[in-house]
Scaffold this motif. Structure first.
Motif, PDB file in Angstrom:
ATOM      1  N   VAL A  55       0.840  -1.205   0.000  1.00  0.00           N
ATOM      2  CA  VAL A  55       0.000   0.000   0.000  1.00  0.00           C
ATOM      3  C   VAL A  55       0.873   1.253   0.000  1.00  0.00           C
ATOM      4  O   VAL A  55       0.581   2.234  -0.697  1.00  0.00           O
ATOM      5  CB  VAL A  55      -0.955   0.007   1.208  1.00  0.00           C
ATOM      6  CG1 VAL A  55      -1.679   1.353   1.328  1.00  0.00           C
ATOM      7  CG2 VAL A  55      -1.976  -1.108   1.076  1.00  0.00           C
ATOM      8  N   GLN A  56       1.962   1.232   0.766  1.00  0.00           N
ATOM      9  CA  GLN A  56       2.869   2.386   0.769  1.00  0.00           C
ATOM     10  C   GLN A  56       3.466   2.613  -0.611  1.00  0.00           C
ATOM     11  O   GLN A  56       3.666   3.762  -1.029  1.00  0.00           O
ATOM     12  CB  GLN A  56       3.974   2.191   1.809  1.00  0.00           C
ATOM     13  CG  GLN A  56       3.503   2.326   3.232  1.00  0.00           C
ATOM     14  CD  GLN A  56       4.622   2.690   4.198  1.00  0.00           C
ATOM     15  OE1 GLN A  56       4.382   3.236   5.260  1.00  0.00           O
ATOM     16  NE2 GLN A  56       5.855   2.378   3.851  1.00  0.00           N
ATOM     17  N   ILE A  57       3.774   1.527  -1.334  1.00  0.00           N
ATOM     18  CA  ILE A  57       4.295   1.665  -2.692  1.00  0.00           C
ATOM     19  C   ILE A  57       3.268   2.360  -3.581  1.00  0.00           C
ATOM     20  O   ILE A  57       3.598   3.267  -4.354  1.00  0.00           O
ATOM     21  CB  ILE A  57       4.660   0.281  -3.264  1.00  0.00           C
ATOM     22  CG1 ILE A  57       5.873  -0.298  -2.521  1.00  0.00           C
ATOM     23  CG2 ILE A  57       4.969   0.375  -4.765  1.00  0.00           C
ATOM     24  CD1 ILE A  57       6.172  -1.743  -2.879  1.00  0.00           C
ATOM     25  N   ALA A  84      -5.200   7.347  12.177  1.00  0.00           N
ATOM     26  CA  ALA A  84      -6.056   7.175  13.353  1.00  0.00           C
ATOM     27  C   ALA A  84      -7.224   6.230  13.067  1.00  0.00           C
ATOM     28  O   ALA A  84      -7.542   5.336  13.871  1.00  0.00           O
ATOM     29  CB  ALA A  84      -6.581   8.535  13.813  1.00  0.00           C
ATOM     30  N   VAL A  85      -7.864   6.418  11.917  1.00  0.00           N
ATOM     31  CA  VAL A  85      -9.004   5.567  11.562  1.00  0.00           C
ATOM     32  C   VAL A  85      -8.575   4.113  11.419  1.00  0.00           C
ATOM     33  O   VAL A  85      -9.285   3.188  11.835  1.00  0.00           O
ATOM     34  CB  VAL A  85      -9.665   6.077  10.266  1.00  0.00           C
ATOM     35  CG1 VAL A  85     -10.714   5.084   9.770  1.00  0.00           C
ATOM     36  CG2 VAL A  85     -10.310   7.446  10.494  1.00  0.00           C
ATOM     37  N   GLY A  86      -7.401   3.889  10.845  1.00  0.00           N
ATOM     38  CA  GLY A  86      -6.904   2.526  10.687  1.00  0.00           C
ATOM     39  C   GLY A  86      -6.665   1.840  12.011  1.00  0.00           C
ATOM     40  O   GLY A  86      -6.974   0.650  12.181  1.00  0.00           O
ATOM     41  N   TYR A 111      -4.495   2.403   7.568  1.00  0.00           N
ATOM     42  CA  TYR A 111      -3.414   3.143   8.220  1.00  0.00           C
ATOM     43  C   TYR A 111      -2.124   3.128   7.408  1.00  0.00           C
ATOM     44  O   TYR A 111      -1.261   3.996   7.588  1.00  0.00           O
ATOM     45  CB  TYR A 111      -3.190   2.715   9.667  1.00  0.00           C
ATOM     46  CG  TYR A 111      -2.628   1.345   9.952  1.00  0.00           C
ATOM     47  CD1 TYR A 111      -1.384   0.943   9.498  1.00  0.00           C
ATOM     48  CD2 TYR A 111      -3.332   0.456  10.775  1.00  0.00           C
ATOM     49  CE1 TYR A 111      -0.855  -0.300   9.818  1.00  0.00           C
ATOM     50  CE2 TYR A 111      -2.822  -0.783  11.105  1.00  0.00           C
ATOM     51  CZ  TYR A 111      -1.574  -1.161  10.621  1.00  0.00           C
ATOM     52  OH  TYR A 111      -1.054  -2.392  10.953  1.00  0.00           O
ATOM     53  N   ALA A 112      -1.990   2.184   6.468  1.00  0.00           N
ATOM     54  CA  ALA A 112      -0.818   2.201   5.585  1.00  0.00           C
ATOM     55  C   ALA A 112      -0.867   3.383   4.618  1.00  0.00           C
ATOM     56  O   ALA A 112       0.178   3.909   4.221  1.00  0.00           O
ATOM     57  CB  ALA A 112      -0.724   0.894   4.805  1.00  0.00           C
ATOM     58  N   VAL A 113      -2.077   3.790   4.238  1.00  0.00           N
ATOM     59  CA  VAL A 113      -2.219   5.003   3.423  1.00  0.00           C
ATOM     60  C   VAL A 113      -1.657   6.194   4.182  1.00  0.00           C
ATOM     61  O   VAL A 113      -0.892   7.016   3.634  1.00  0.00           O
ATOM     62  CB  VAL A 113      -3.699   5.240   3.055  1.00  0.00           C
ATOM     63  CG1 VAL A 113      -3.876   6.623   2.420  1.00  0.00           C
ATOM     64  CG2 VAL A 113      -4.192   4.161   2.104  1.00  0.00           C
ATOM     65  N   GLY A 114      -1.998   6.293   5.459  1.00  0.00           N
ATOM     66  CA  GLY A 114      -1.453   7.371   6.279  1.00  0.00           C
ATOM     67  C   GLY A 114       0.044   7.302   6.404  1.00  0.00           C
ATOM     68  O   GLY A 114       0.735   8.317   6.270  1.00  0.00           O
TER      69      GLY A 114
END
Length: 398
Positions: A55-57, A84-86, A111-114
């Motif tokens: 997801v970070q990629i 926070a939501v993750g 949370y990986a998006v964050g």
């Protein structure tokens, strides 16, 4: 004329990296808990780390294309909200969905998006601030991730010792408070943009350079060497060395992060006296030795020492790899940094998964998994040697 308080921006960015440390390292403390409570096989638990870095990629790609259009402030505030939501989702989704692993993975994606947005945005935000001694400021900034890991492990372990590991959902919600508060901080602190835009090489131009692929291999080796030990340190110290859960968390990931932060601080202070490539080569060799110590030592104390020293050995790998690459491709621009981040995240997604697969195939023997992990520091050493002898630099390696 309004005087902007960039110190507030810097402190907010410090907390931003602490947030990344929370979302990247809290869940790995629960790997064995998920295995026992939800009856999830070890190899499937390894998917948690793999999904996180994949997801970070994808976020790296997104940022390269759309961040300038959306704006830094909106994106960095979103990084805190999704983090926070993750974390809150992690506390509830696994119990609400019929497939426990699916609930965990959905939370990880959120949370990986964050985390990915933090990774891409926080450094350029600080770089754009009018601070003196930018190198020192940036070095201290990145060390906050390490100190954040120490805090996450210590506080979480204390909580589990006082209230029981079965209350891990409460701890996840408590950690979510940090990014929620920091979302407000990012919404009001001064944020500038980097002056030079659009002057670097395009991704297509970079992909056509053979040297670029060596730098990608370097980042893959760096990301995998760090994440493989970091993600599995707690489980390794607990299951392979026979320590308790509390001791496993404190001595495993906590000491790993502390020695990693110490390495970055020491190089930040004395790095001008040492050739970066030589320091990286020595770190790669030490990392290889550490993996071997954890894998083949018959005495727990040596396996434990290998786990702790590995943190020191990987401290310089990620930032050093970026410095080495940018020194040899000074016109790489934003595309270079985005693709290097993808390379590091790719390594960080592959490494823990490899450890998990080899561990399960050896009847949950984590020492076998750690032995398989030696391929990552070897890859880093090979890439450094190629760079050292075949790819000239336009700058001195300091």
């Amino acid at each position: 004329m309004e005087i902007k308080n960039y110190k507030k921006t810097l402190i907010t960015c410090y907390i931003g990296f602490i947030t990344q440390a929370i979302v990247a390292n809290f869940t790995p403390l629960l790997f064995l808990r998920f295995h026992a409570e939800f009856n999830i096989p070890i190899a499937q638990i390894a998917l948690i780390s793999t999904v996180f870095y994949i997801v970070q990629i994808l976020v790296d790609v997104f940022c390269a294309k759309f961040v300038d259009r959306i704006g830094y402030r909106k994106c960095v505030v979103a990084s805190q909200i999704t983090s926070a939501v993750g974390l809150i989702s992690l506390a509830f989704l696994p119990s609400l969905l019929p497939t426990r692993l699916l609930g965990i993975l959905i939370s990880v994606v959120i949370y990986a998006v964050g985390s990915g947005l933090i990774e891409v945005l926080v450094s350029p935000i600080v770089e754009a601030c009018p601070f003196e001694n930018k190198g020192s400021v940036m070095s201290l900034l990145h060390s906050f991730y390490c100190w954040g890991v120490v805090g996450v492990v210590f506080v979480s372990t204390l909580f589990f010792s006082l209230f029981g590991i079965e209350n891990w959902r409460i701890m996840a919600c408590l950690w979510a408070i940090v990014p929620f508060i920091n979302a407000y901080n990012f919404s009001i602190c001064p944020i500038e943009r980097l002056a030079e835009e659009g002057k670097g090489m395009t991704p297509k131009e970079l992909l056509s350079k053979p040297a670029f692929w060596v730098f990608i291999l370097l980042m893959i080796g760096a990301g995998a060497s760090e994440a493989s030990m970091a993600q599995w340190a707690s489980a390794f110290v607990e299951s392979a060395l026979g320590f308790s859960k509390s001791i496993g968390d404190l001595i495993g990931p906590c000491m790993f992060a502390a020695t990693m932060g110490l390495s970055r601080l020491l190089y930040g202070k004395f790095g001008h006296k040492i050739k970066l490539l030589n320091f990286m080569l020595g770190s790669g060799a030490l990392c290889l030795i550490c993996y071997l110590m954890t894998a083949i030592s018959s005495r727990p104390i040596f396996g434990l020492l290998g786990c702790i020293l590995c943190g020191f050995s990987v401290g310089i790998m990620w930032p050093g790899s970026i410095s080495i690459s940018s020194a040899r491709m000074p016109m790489g621009g934003t595309a270079l940094f985005a693709l290097l981040a993808m390379g590091g995240d790719l390594g960080a997604s592959i490494g823990p998964s490899v450890i998990g697969i080899f561990t399960q195939n050896a009847n949950d023997n984590m020492k076998a998994g750690m032995l398989a992990g030696i391929v990552f520091p070897i890859l880093l050493i090979v890439a450094i040697c190629i760079i050292k002898f075949f790819i000239p630099s336009s700058k001195h390696d300091t």
